[in-house]
Scaffold this motif. Structure first.
Motif, PDB file in Angstrom:
ATOM      1  N   LYS A  18       0.952  -1.213  -0.084  1.00 39.80           N
ATOM      2  CA  LYS A  18       0.096  -0.011  -0.046  1.00 39.80           C
ATOM      3  C   LYS A  18       0.733   1.188  -0.082  1.00 39.80           C
ATOM      4  CE  LYS A  18      -3.904   2.214   2.010  1.00 39.80           C
ATOM      5  NZ  LYS A  18      -5.072   2.198   3.062  1.00 39.80           N
ATOM      6  N   THR A  19       1.881   1.099   0.748  1.00 40.76           N
ATOM      7  CA  THR A  19       2.858   2.372   0.579  1.00 40.76           C
ATOM      8  C   THR A  19       3.452   2.574  -0.846  1.00 40.76           C
ATOM      9  OG1 THR A  19       3.566   1.618   2.895  1.00 40.76           O
ATOM     10  CG2 THR A  19       5.219   3.303   1.571  1.00 40.76           C
ATOM     11  N   THR A  20       3.731   1.739  -1.538  1.00 41.63           N
ATOM     12  CA  THR A  20       4.344   1.720  -2.743  1.00 41.63           C
ATOM     13  C   THR A  20       3.069   2.346  -3.545  1.00 41.63           C
ATOM     14  OG1 THR A  20       5.581  -0.090  -2.742  1.00 41.63           O
ATOM     15  CG2 THR A  20       5.090   0.561  -4.899  1.00 41.63           C
ATOM     16  N   LEU A  21       1.944   1.842  -3.406  1.00 44.49           N
ATOM     17  CA  LEU A  21       0.881   2.504  -4.308  1.00 44.49           C
ATOM     18  C   LEU A  21       0.639   3.846  -3.917  1.00 44.49           C
ATOM     19  CD1 LEU A  21      -1.375   1.719  -6.180  1.00 44.49           C
ATOM     20  CD2 LEU A  21      -2.865   1.145  -4.376  1.00 44.49           C
ATOM     21  N   LEU A  22       0.546   4.256  -2.581  1.00 44.86           N
ATOM     22  CA  LEU A  22       0.453   5.664  -1.964  1.00 44.86           C
ATOM     23  C   LEU A  22       1.476   6.595  -2.633  1.00 44.86           C
ATOM     24  CD1 LEU A  22      -0.439   5.025   1.647  1.00 44.86           C
ATOM     25  CD2 LEU A  22      -2.144   5.868  -0.254  1.00 44.86           C
ATOM     26  N   VAL A  23       2.837   6.174  -2.761  1.00 35.48           N
ATOM     27  CA  VAL A  23       3.613   7.004  -3.262  1.00 35.48           C
ATOM     28  C   VAL A  23       3.274   7.231  -4.744  1.00 35.48           C
ATOM     29  CG1 VAL A  23       6.129   6.940  -3.923  1.00 35.48           C
ATOM     30  CG2 VAL A  23       5.499   6.400  -1.648  1.00 35.48           C
ATOM     31  N   GLU A  24       3.212   5.970  -5.631  1.00 37.07           N
ATOM     32  CA  GLU A  24       3.203   6.222  -7.100  1.00 37.07           C
ATOM     33  C   GLU A  24       1.963   6.951  -7.459  1.00 37.07           C
ATOM     34  OE1 GLU A  24       2.377   2.140  -7.989  1.00 37.07           O
ATOM     35  OE2 GLU A  24       4.518   1.489  -8.211  1.00 37.07           O
ATOM     36  N   GLN A  25       0.747   7.249  -6.593  1.00 35.41           N
ATOM     37  CA  GLN A  25      -0.465   7.980  -6.679  1.00 35.41           C
ATOM     38  C   GLN A  25      -0.284   9.164  -6.317  1.00 35.41           C
ATOM     39  OE1 GLN A  25      -3.575   5.836  -4.424  1.00 35.41           O
ATOM     40  NE2 GLN A  25      -4.095   4.708  -6.036  1.00 35.41           N
ATOM     41  N   GLY A  26       1.107   9.726  -5.375  1.00 32.88           N
ATOM     42  CA  GLY A  26       1.511  11.016  -5.228  1.00 32.88           C
ATOM     43  C   GLY A  26       0.882  11.411  -4.046  1.00 32.88           C
ATOM     44  N   ILE A  27       0.072  10.609  -3.436  1.00 35.29           N
ATOM     45  CA  ILE A  27      -0.961  10.838  -1.997  1.00 35.29           C
ATOM     46  C   ILE A  27       0.414  10.982  -0.827  1.00 35.29           C
ATOM     47  CG2 ILE A  27      -2.262   9.920  -0.104  1.00 35.29           C
ATOM     48  CD1 ILE A  27      -3.425   8.458  -2.641  1.00 35.29           C
ATOM     49  N   ILE A  28       1.240  10.282  -0.564  1.00 31.48           N
ATOM     50  CA  ILE A  28       2.524  10.542   0.119  1.00 31.48           C
ATOM     51  C   ILE A  28       3.762  10.808  -0.475  1.00 31.48           C
ATOM     52  CG2 ILE A  28       1.181   9.380   1.816  1.00 31.48           C
ATOM     53  CD1 ILE A  28       3.462   6.985   1.342  1.00 31.48           C
ATOM     54  N   MET A  29       4.960  11.330  -0.103  1.00 27.75           N
ATOM     55  CA  MET A  29       6.022  11.612  -0.447  1.00 27.75           C
ATOM     56  C   MET A  29       6.998  10.124  -0.319  1.00 27.75           C
ATOM     57  SD  MET A  29       6.991  15.099   1.439  1.00 27.75           S
ATOM     58  CE  MET A  29       8.318  15.664   0.384  1.00 27.75           C
TER      59      MET A  29
END
Length: 101
Positions: A29-40
């Motif tokens: 999920k962390t990888t997905l959040l970074v790819e989506q630009g939601i988290i740094m």
């Protein structure tokens, strides 16, 4: 028997209430959040934390707390002091900087 049931209920409530406040985020999920630009990217957040308190990162967790993604890091400095630093994972803003006793 009543004591055993009471202890089981208290334990269950404690575990349930703790998970209501913050949820650890999986690597996928962390990888997905970074790819989506939601988290740094976590590397960027670690650099920000080390700029605040230089040292060695000894622990790190990404959690969602009250709808906000937070990156919590433990940093040990050369003099042995330990710091708890919490960053907003979306903006990189420091939420908490606390000396750990």
């Amino acid at each position: 028997m009543k004591k055993l049931i009471a202890i089981s209920c208290i334990t269950g409530l404690t575990l349930t209430s703790a998970s209501a406040f913050a949820d650890n985020i999986s690597t996928e999920k962390t990888t997905l959040l970074v790819e989506q630009g939601i988290i740094m990217p976590l590397e960027t957040l670690e650099e920000k934390a080390l700029a605040i308190k230089p040292g060695q990162i000894t622990d790190r967790d990404l959690e969602q707390d009250d709808g906000r993604y937070e990156y919590e890091l433990d940093i040990r400095q050369e003099d042995g002091r330990k710091w708890d630093i919490t960053l907003d994972a979306s903006s990189g803003e420091a939420i908490k900087i606390e000396l750990d006793d």
